[in-house]
Structures are given as C-alpha cells and as structure tokens.
Write an enzyme that holds these catalytic residues in place. Structure first.
Site, PDB file in Angstrom:
ATOM      1  N   LYS A 162       1.410  -4.183 -12.932  1.00 30.16           N
ATOM      2  CA  LYS A 162       1.915  -2.836 -11.606  1.00 30.16           C
ATOM      3  C   LYS A 162       1.153  -1.837 -12.108  1.00 30.16           C
ATOM      4  O   LYS A 162       1.612  -1.157 -12.416  1.00 30.16           O
ATOM      5  CB  LYS A 162       3.185  -2.420 -11.197  1.00 30.16           C
ATOM      6  N   GLU A 174       8.228  -0.004   0.841  1.00 32.72           N
ATOM      7  CA  GLU A 174       9.396  -0.081   1.254  1.00 32.72           C
ATOM      8  C   GLU A 174       9.678  -1.113   2.095  1.00 32.72           C
ATOM      9  O   GLU A 174      10.124  -1.074   2.854  1.00 32.72           O
ATOM     10  CB  GLU A 174      10.372   1.642   1.671  1.00 32.72           C
ATOM     11  N   VAL A 175       8.922  -1.752   1.317  1.00 29.47           N
ATOM     12  CA  VAL A 175       9.187  -3.560   2.310  1.00 29.47           C
ATOM     13  C   VAL A 175      10.024  -4.505   1.304  1.00 29.47           C
ATOM     14  O   VAL A 175      10.381  -5.726   1.824  1.00 29.47           O
ATOM     15  CB  VAL A 175       8.221  -3.863   3.044  1.00 29.47           C
ATOM     16  N   GLY A 176      10.378  -4.198   0.158  1.00 23.25           N
ATOM     17  CA  GLY A 176      10.778  -4.612  -0.731  1.00 23.25           C
ATOM     18  C   GLY A 176       9.870  -5.841  -2.077  1.00 23.25           C
ATOM     19  O   GLY A 176       9.857  -6.362  -2.468  1.00 23.25           O
ATOM     20  N   ASP A 213      10.604   1.319 -10.590  1.00 21.87           N
ATOM     21  CA  ASP A 213       9.444  -0.843 -10.355  1.00 21.87           C
ATOM     22  C   ASP A 213       9.450  -1.371 -11.740  1.00 21.87           C
ATOM     23  O   ASP A 213       9.806  -2.700 -11.878  1.00 21.87           O
ATOM     24  CB  ASP A 213       9.007  -1.156  -8.884  1.00 21.87           C
ATOM     25  N   GLY A 222       2.305  -0.143  -1.927  1.00 25.44           N
ATOM     26  CA  GLY A 222       2.371  -0.502  -0.947  1.00 25.44           C
ATOM     27  C   GLY A 222       1.098  -0.784  -0.083  1.00 25.44           C
ATOM     28  O   GLY A 222       2.133  -2.022  -0.675  1.00 25.44           O
ATOM     29  N   PRO A 243      16.935 -11.975   2.768  1.00 26.91           N
ATOM     30  CA  PRO A 243      18.256 -10.878   3.316  1.00 26.91           C
ATOM     31  C   PRO A 243      18.598  -9.205   2.542  1.00 26.91           C
ATOM     32  O   PRO A 243      17.674  -9.412   1.646  1.00 26.91           O
ATOM     33  CB  PRO A 243      19.768 -12.176   2.887  1.00 26.91           C
ATOM     34  N   LYS A 244      18.998  -8.899   3.456  1.00 26.98           N
ATOM     35  CA  LYS A 244      19.035  -7.183   2.745  1.00 26.98           C
ATOM     36  C   LYS A 244      19.956  -7.227   1.613  1.00 26.98           C
ATOM     37  O   LYS A 244      21.092  -7.583   1.937  1.00 26.98           O
ATOM     38  CB  LYS A 244      19.250  -6.319   3.697  1.00 26.98           C
TER      39      LYS A 244
END
Length: 231
Positions: free
Chosen positions: A37, A12-14, A51, A115, A202-203
């Site tokens: 992926k 979950e870091v993007g 994803d 991950g 940015p988020k």
C-alpha cells in the site's frame, strides 16, 4: 507478477478490510502473499489501527511497515495534497522503484490504492496510472447503498478507457437488514458493467483477524477470484 490491485469507488468503502481479508485467505490456501500500500494519509503506518498494520498482520508477510507503505503523510487528505502540505512530492518513478525492490519477495501480491482510481498521487499521475504500470488486474470495492450503481459504473468505464483489466467487483458493507436498493444493486451493477460480482460482504461490527477472515471465506467466491487473477 501474480496478484491484483484493490481500488474503490470512493474512500472508506472497505478496501483495506477486503485487501487484508483476501491476503489472509490466500495465506490460508498456502499462497506466499505480500502486500503493498504505497500511500497512507492521516495516521502513522506503525499505529496498530493503521491500514498498513492490518495488511501486515493479516498477510503474515515479513515485509516491514516501511516496505509495505513507503510514503506516509500526516494530513488525512489525498496523497498529493497531503504531500504538498509537507513539502514532499512523490514521483511515479519512486513508487515503481520501491515496487521493484519488494516484488520478488513473494509469489503473489495484493496492492491497495488510495481512495478511487482518479485520486491524485503526484504532480502528473493518478492511482489509475500506477495500476496501468503495475499491470495487475483490478478488484473494485463498492458501497452497497443508493448511488453505488452510478459510482461503480463510472469507475468501470474509466478503467476500461485506460485499458485496465478488471477481475471483478466486491460489494462491501451490506447491512443486517438490507433495504431494497442493497438487495437489487449487485445484480444491476453486474449487468450494467459486464463485470463479475466476486462477493457481497456484510458490514463488520468489529474488525479483527478472525472476523475479517470468516467474512471473506463465507462471502467471496475464491475460486472465481483465483481464476480471474491467476493466483
């Protein structure tokens, strides 16, 4: 094969937002880009919010959802653990065999892991072993906040111990009003790790094709990235 492998310092870091944004940016720069992926957990690969779907939409690849993500599991767990619950075990040979079938369909590829680089994918291999086998330079996606220096440093040092080439680091998810740690972490990470920061992003309040593409265009050094990974 030209391209890169996107991994993270954590889940979950993007990674997918960055991977799909870079795919769209390369496509925008007339690169024939594919995405891979291999593992997905916790959601159907065909779900519009998966994803896999985002990677497919942003890259505009002709590859099918099954081509992009051949191994999908129901439980939102590490692939090896989720697979064991379903009585499925994916071997390293299967991952590489599928890669061999799709790699020639595009001039360059963005491959996204699951991950971080120490996540178990099968009985006897981790994400790091797949990166080594694919021989693609890594992009590490890291959090911006307190604790990220340690997480990123450990990821870099483990990668170096495995002989994995690192193209750079992207710090993702900076808030609109960054705290002091968010302001100072990128420079400290670059200095301690000896790896270039490719961008600080940015988020995003809303993840859409337009917002993601604008984000990578405005906040990632594409020329540095392309020089690092040869695309």
């Amino acid at each position: 094969m030209r391209g890169f492998f996107v991994t993270g310092t954590d889940t979950e870091v993007g990674k997918t937002v960055i991977s799909s944004g870079l795919a769209a940016l390369l496509k925008d720069n007339n690169r024939h880009v594919g995405v891979y992926k291999p593992f997905l957990s916790g959601i159907s690969r065909h779900h519009p919010d998966s994803d896999t779907s985002l990677l497919k939409d942003m890259s505009q690849t002709s590859l099918s959802h099954e081509d992009i993500t051949p191994f999908a599991f129901k439980a939102p767990l590490a692939p090896y653990v989720a697979g064991k619950l379903e009585g499925k075990t994916v071997t390293m040979e299967e991952v590489l065999s599928h890669w061999g079938r799709i790699r020639e369909k595009h001039e360059c590829f963005i491959v996204e892991g699951a991950g971080g680089i120490s996540v178990p994918l099968g009985e006897d291999y981790l994400v790091s072993h797949v990166i080594k086998a694919l021989q693609l330079p890594m992009i590490i996606v890291a959090r911006p906040r307190l604790g990220t220096i340690n997480h990123t440093f450990l990821t870099v040092k483990y990668a170096e111990s495995m002989g994995l080439p690192i193209a750079g680091i992207i710090i993702n998810g900076i808030s609109d009003s960054p705290d002091e740690d968010e302001k100072t972490n990128p420079e400290m990470i670059e200095r301690l790790c000896g790896v270039p920061i490719l961008g600080v992003t940015p988020k995003l309040a809303n993840v859409t094709k337009e917002t993601v593409l604008h984000m990578v265009k405005d906040h990632i050094n594409l020329s540095l990235l392309m020089n690092q990974v040869g695309v």
